[in-house]
Design a protein around this motif. Structure first.
Motif, PDB file in Angstrom:
ATOM      1  N   LEU A  75      33.165 -33.041  -7.757  1.00 62.16           N
ATOM      2  CA  LEU A  75      32.039 -33.972  -7.894  1.00 62.16           C
ATOM      3  C   LEU A  75      32.240 -35.307  -7.157  1.00 62.16           C
ATOM      4  O   LEU A  75      31.358 -35.732  -6.408  1.00 62.16           O
ATOM      5  CB  LEU A  75      31.749 -34.214  -9.383  1.00 62.16           C
ATOM      6  N   PRO A  76      33.410 -35.984  -7.328  1.00 66.07           N
ATOM      7  CA  PRO A  76      33.572 -37.280  -6.639  1.00 66.07           C
ATOM      8  C   PRO A  76      33.465 -37.158  -5.119  1.00 66.07           C
ATOM      9  O   PRO A  76      32.848 -38.004  -4.457  1.00 66.07           O
ATOM     10  CB  PRO A  76      34.975 -37.741  -7.062  1.00 66.07           C
ATOM     11  N   ALA A  83      40.496 -32.660 -15.490  1.00 67.68           N
ATOM     12  CA  ALA A  83      40.383 -34.093 -15.175  1.00 67.68           C
ATOM     13  C   ALA A  83      41.511 -34.533 -14.233  1.00 67.68           C
ATOM     14  O   ALA A  83      41.286 -35.332 -13.315  1.00 67.68           O
ATOM     15  CB  ALA A  83      40.402 -34.911 -16.458  1.00 67.68           C
ATOM     16  N   CYS A  84      42.721 -34.016 -14.455  1.00 63.00           N
ATOM     17  CA  CYS A  84      43.852 -34.329 -13.558  1.00 63.00           C
ATOM     18  C   CYS A  84      43.572 -33.784 -12.154  1.00 63.00           C
ATOM     19  O   CYS A  84      43.824 -34.466 -11.150  1.00 63.00           O
ATOM     20  CB  CYS A  84      45.143 -33.707 -14.086  1.00 63.00           C
ATOM     21  N   VAL A  99      42.670 -34.217  -6.411  1.00 58.00           N
ATOM     22  CA  VAL A  99      42.061 -33.591  -5.239  1.00 58.00           C
ATOM     23  C   VAL A  99      41.587 -34.640  -4.229  1.00 58.00           C
ATOM     24  O   VAL A  99      41.611 -34.414  -3.017  1.00 58.00           O
ATOM     25  CB  VAL A  99      40.914 -32.637  -5.673  1.00 58.00           C
ATOM     26  N   GLY A 100      41.224 -35.815  -4.723  1.00 55.87           N
ATOM     27  CA  GLY A 100      40.799 -36.891  -3.821  1.00 55.87           C
ATOM     28  C   GLY A 100      41.937 -37.617  -3.142  1.00 55.87           C
ATOM     29  O   GLY A 100      41.697 -38.528  -2.349  1.00 55.87           O
ATOM     30  N   ARG A 101      43.186 -37.221  -3.409  1.00 52.81           N
ATOM     31  CA  ARG A 101      44.372 -37.884  -2.842  1.00 52.81           C
ATOM     32  C   ARG A 101      44.285 -39.407  -2.973  1.00 52.81           C
ATOM     33  O   ARG A 101      44.317 -40.139  -1.965  1.00 52.81           O
ATOM     34  CB  ARG A 101      44.555 -37.521  -1.365  1.00 52.81           C
ATOM     35  N   VAL A 144      31.591 -33.580 -16.912  1.00 45.86           N
ATOM     36  CA  VAL A 144      30.148 -33.370 -17.065  1.00 45.86           C
ATOM     37  C   VAL A 144      29.941 -32.009 -17.729  1.00 45.86           C
ATOM     38  O   VAL A 144      30.329 -30.977 -17.159  1.00 45.86           O
ATOM     39  CB  VAL A 144      29.442 -33.419 -15.688  1.00 45.86           C
ATOM     40  N   PRO A 145      29.353 -31.972 -18.930  1.00 49.13           N
ATOM     41  CA  PRO A 145      29.316 -30.723 -19.707  1.00 49.13           C
ATOM     42  C   PRO A 145      28.537 -29.589 -19.055  1.00 49.13           C
ATOM     43  O   PRO A 145      28.827 -28.414 -19.294  1.00 49.13           O
ATOM     44  CB  PRO A 145      28.662 -31.128 -21.035  1.00 49.13           C
ATOM     45  N   THR A 146      27.561 -29.925 -18.212  1.00 50.05           N
ATOM     46  CA  THR A 146      26.727 -28.879 -17.603  1.00 50.05           C
ATOM     47  C   THR A 146      27.343 -28.304 -16.333  1.00 50.05           C
ATOM     48  O   THR A 146      26.817 -27.333 -15.774  1.00 50.05           O
ATOM     49  CB  THR A 146      25.332 -29.443 -17.260  1.00 50.05           C
ATOM     50  N   LEU A 147      28.434 -28.892 -15.861  1.00 53.74           N
ATOM     51  CA  LEU A 147      29.071 -28.425 -14.625  1.00 53.74           C
ATOM     52  C   LEU A 147      30.285 -27.560 -14.934  1.00 53.74           C
ATOM     53  O   LEU A 147      30.959 -27.743 -15.947  1.00 53.74           O
ATOM     54  CB  LEU A 147      29.513 -29.614 -13.760  1.00 53.74           C
TER      55      LEU A 147
END
Length: 256
Positions: free
Chosen positions: A123-124, A166-167, A172-174, A112-115
């Motif tokens: 984010l997820p 992205a990786c 991070v969500g395992r 997301v370009p604004t984040l």
């Protein structure tokens, strides 16, 4: 670089596969215009293993990944993530499975370009209403060399740095399984090697399961095995692949 399976990986190779497909068909069109993108594919993806999927353009490799990841629905057959059957699942439940069990790394980064990098990575979890495991977050950030980039937005980062973000977001969500759709397609050779090393170490160090679609033999050589598709069918499989063996297999496919 060693391409042998680690002891962890071998231990994970038994039991329930991280993902599996049985008699998978995907048909577009009807009659004279019918195209069988997938034509009866059955395959397992062992836990803790790195698999690359290759094949000529139009072979069905992206369609297979999209069906496995619940992004597309097969015309017939069965897809499982772990012991969970995706076929026939309602959209809301499928969205939850994708969010909780599956990580994605796309060719186009999909940030997301604004984040900031930190906000993109978390984010997820935020959408799912989950707290981020700070210790695991720090470990992933450290491993990916992103500590100095967390407050940068995508436009302030190179392509390689964006793909590392992205990786990190995926790891991070395992997730039970991480899918990469041409994850190095937009990167130069140095950044490409960096991202592939990250995916390789996710398997070796954290027993992550990784499946990528790629057209690049060098990228596929990081995997434990390579599956070769042509005309919607699984044609060949290579274990502990080298770039040369992959090139030979691709040439043989084009002669089918």
């Amino acid at each position: 670089m060693s391409h042998s399976l680690s002891e962890k990986t071998q231990a994970g190779a038994g039991g329930t596969p991280a993902a599996s497909a049985r008699e998978l068909y995907k048909v577009y069109g009807t009659g004279d215009t019918e195209v069988r993108a997938l034509d009866g594919i059955s395959v397992d993806f062992s836990s803790g293993q790195f698999t690359a999927i290759m094949g000529p353009s139009g072979s069905g490799k992206s369609t297979l990944m999209h069906c496995l990841a619940g992004l597309d629905r097969p015309s017939a057959g069965s897809v499982r993530i772990g012991e969970t059957e995706l076929t026939g699942m309602k959209d809301k439940k499928l969205t939850e499975i994708r969010r909780d069990e599956i990580g994605f790394v796309f060719q186009s980064f999909n940030l997301v370009p604004t984040l900031t990098a930190r906000e993109n990575i978390t984010l997820p979890a935020g959408i799912a209403g989950r707290k981020v495991d700070q210790q695991w977050f720090d470990q992933v950030i450290d491993r990916l060399g992103l500590a100095g980039r967390l407050d940068h937005r995508p436009a302030e980062m190179s392509g390689g740095q964006q793909q590392r973000v992205a990786c990190a977001r995926a790891l991070v969500g395992r997730p039970r399984i991480l899918f990469g759709d041409e994850p190095t397609g937009n990167l130069d050779s140095n950044s490409s090697a960096e991202v592939l090393s990250i995916l390789r170490s996710a398997v070796d160090d954290y027993s992550q399961t990784v499946v990528i679609v790629t057209h690049d033999p060098r990228a596929a050589s990081y995997a434990d095995r390579v599956l070769f598709l042509a005309d919607g069918k699984l044609r060949h499989e290579l274990a502990s692949p080298t770039s040369d063996a992959i090139l030979d297999a691709m040439r043989a496919l084009e002669e089918i």
